[in-house]
Design a protein around this motif. Structure first.
Motif, PDB file in Angstrom:
ATOM      1  N   THR A   1       9.620 -32.685  -4.501  1.00 11.64           N
ATOM      2  CA  THR A   1      10.026 -32.057  -3.243  1.00 11.64           C
ATOM      3  C   THR A   1       8.828 -32.001  -2.306  1.00 11.64           C
ATOM      4  OG1 THR A   1      11.660 -30.696  -4.396  1.00 11.64           O
ATOM      5  CG2 THR A   1      11.010 -29.979  -2.194  1.00 11.64           C
TER       6      THR A   1
ATOM      7  N   THR B   1       9.386 -25.015  -8.022  1.00 12.78           N
ATOM      8  CA  THR B   1      10.482 -24.464  -7.229  1.00 12.78           C
ATOM      9  C   THR B   1      10.829 -23.069  -7.750  1.00 12.78           C
ATOM     10  OG1 THR B   1      11.345 -26.659  -6.807  1.00 12.78           O
ATOM     11  CG2 THR B   1      12.867 -24.819  -6.495  1.00 12.78           C
TER      12      THR B   1
ATOM     13  N   ASP C   1      15.948 -22.576  -5.037  1.00 18.67           N
ATOM     14  CA  ASP C   1      16.499 -23.662  -4.240  1.00 18.67           C
ATOM     15  C   ASP C   1      17.992 -23.651  -4.480  1.00 18.67           C
ATOM     16  OD1 ASP C   1      16.966 -25.908  -2.729  1.00 18.67           O
ATOM     17  OD2 ASP C   1      16.236 -27.313  -4.242  1.00 18.67           O
TER      18      ASP C   1
END
Length: 161
Positions: free
Chosen positions: A64, A138, A141
């Motif tokens: 990402t 992350t 998300d």
């Protein structure tokens, strides 16, 4: 929307399904009412689709990148925004106020794709520069923002009385 609609939307977010049977189990709203409410929410455009969620990391898009894009343009921002959105890997693009013109989130397979992404941005004539951040881990998300709220807050903020 009323309290029942909001309750159904929250359950869809929490459960990750639109199954009337599972939603009924979660909310204690009868299945027939769930069917009726889902139909109305679809017709109103609140529920847009019935797509399956994909674990992007397991599917091979585990990198990402969050990029700030600064641009110099005349005319509507949508013209530049359309060019940015067309870059492969871009999953979200936002026109913003302040020093940064656009915030872009891209999901990519590897570091080679990150290099290509930045090159593609810089090939857009209006783009002056980019500032990219590689996501290490992350923390959240979700395509289901209702998950981040309590049912009580959603009802008080969204349900019409």
């Amino acid at each position: 929307m009323d309290e029942r609609d909001v309750t159904i939307l929250k359950a869809i977010s929490d459960l990750g399904t639109g199954s009337p049977e599972k939603l009924s189990e979660e909310t204690d709203i009868p299945v027939s009412t769930i069917h009726y409410r889902l139909k109305n929410l679809r017709e109103a455009g609140v529920i847009e689709n019935d797509l399956y969620d994909i674990d992007l990391e397991k599917a091979g898009l585990g990198v990402t990148v969050v990029a700030e894009v600064l641009a110099d343009y005349t005319g509507p921002y949508e013209t530049v925004g359309d060019k940015i959105r067309e870059v492969e890997g871009v999953t979200q693009a936002f026109f913003t106020m302040g020093e940064t013109d656009f915030i872009v989130i891209a999901r990519l397979p590897d570091s080679d794709a990150v290099e290509r992404l930045i090159s593609d941005f810089e090939a857009i004539p209006e783009v002056e520069r980019t500032n990219s951040t590689f996501v290490i881990s992350t923390l959240r998300d979700t395509e289901r923002p209702f998950q981040s709220y309590s049912l009580e807050t959603l009802i008080s903020e969204l349900a019409e009385e």
